[in-house]
Design a protein around this motif. Structure first.
Motif: not given
Lengths: 112, 114
Positions: B27-34, B45-51, B54-61
């Motif tokens: 769907m060509n989305h920028e944001y993705m989450y695990w 939330l484990i990790h997410y990405s804004v593009g 890029t990656t970032a830590k969530g609540e339980v990484p």
């Protein structure tokens, strides 16, 4: 620290009745409050959402009521049907395109 | 248009083994989450990405790593699986039409670590 508290954990409603699920939040920076519906073996799907500039949003049989001063919001399902039996999650986020914080979920069973 | 596709759907690991869960969205989305989903715990939330890139830590990484080398793919890795990582894992992607933020979820990966 649980940022979004959801109750009840489970709910049994007669067909045609009203199902009510409540959520309370702590972070006053939250400004987006969606509800997700999950059927067994499937991923959650967006059901309805509200922003704090309105106190109520209705889509068909589903209504969100929002009380900013009490930091609470709730989902009402009117004329509940067996097909509504699912797990419902409330959630909140600080602004657009930021991660959601989910409640622990409510398992709804609608019995005939 | 498949939406969000997760592979594999089921997996059994032994303690200490490694594996990678793949999430693909068309769907060509920028944001993705695990997320992981455990009974009575909701979605965490484990990790997410804004593009891409890029990656970032969530609540339980802890115990997980992620990579977003391509915009359409978001990989979740377990380097040394532990029984505490037994869970159902969901990937999601999101976009924001109008005043909504909509997360689209995959069907999940059920992982058992023995």
């Amino acid at each position: 620290q649980q940022q979004v508290k959801q109750s009840p954990q489970s709910l049994i409603v007669q067909k045609g009745g009203i199902s009510i699920i409540n959520c309370a939040y702590e972070n006053t920076a939250f400004d987006y409050f969606p509800w997700y519906q999950q059927f067994p073996g499937k991923g959650p799907a967006l059901l309805i959402a509200i922003r704090p500039d309105v106190s109520e949003k209705k889509e068909g049989r589903f209504t969100i009521s929002f009380n900013k001063s009490a930091k609470q919001f709730s989902l009402h399902i009117m004329d509940s049907q067996p097909g509504d039996s699912a797990t419902y999650f409330c959630a909140a986020s600080i602004r657009r395109n930021t991660p959601l914080v989910f409640g622990k979920g409510t398992r709804l069973s609608v019995i005939a | 248009n498949a939406g969000v596709t997760q592979t594999p759907k089921f997996r059994v690991l032994k303690t200490g083994q490694s594996m990678t869960l793949l999430c693909a969205q068309d769907m060509n989305h920028e944001y993705m989450y695990w997320y992981r989903q455990d009974p009575g715990m909701g979605l965490r939330l484990i990790h997410y990405s804004v593009g891409e890139g890029t990656t970032a830590k969530g609540e339980v990484p802890d115990g997980y790593n992620v990579s977003r080398l391509k915009k359409q793919n978001f990989l979740l890795g377990l380097e040394s699986a532990a029984p505490s990582q037994t869970s159902v894992y969901f990937c999601a992607s999101s976009y924001s039409p109008g005043g909504l933020d909509i997360q689209y979820f995959g069907a999940g990966t059920r992982l058992s670590v023995l």
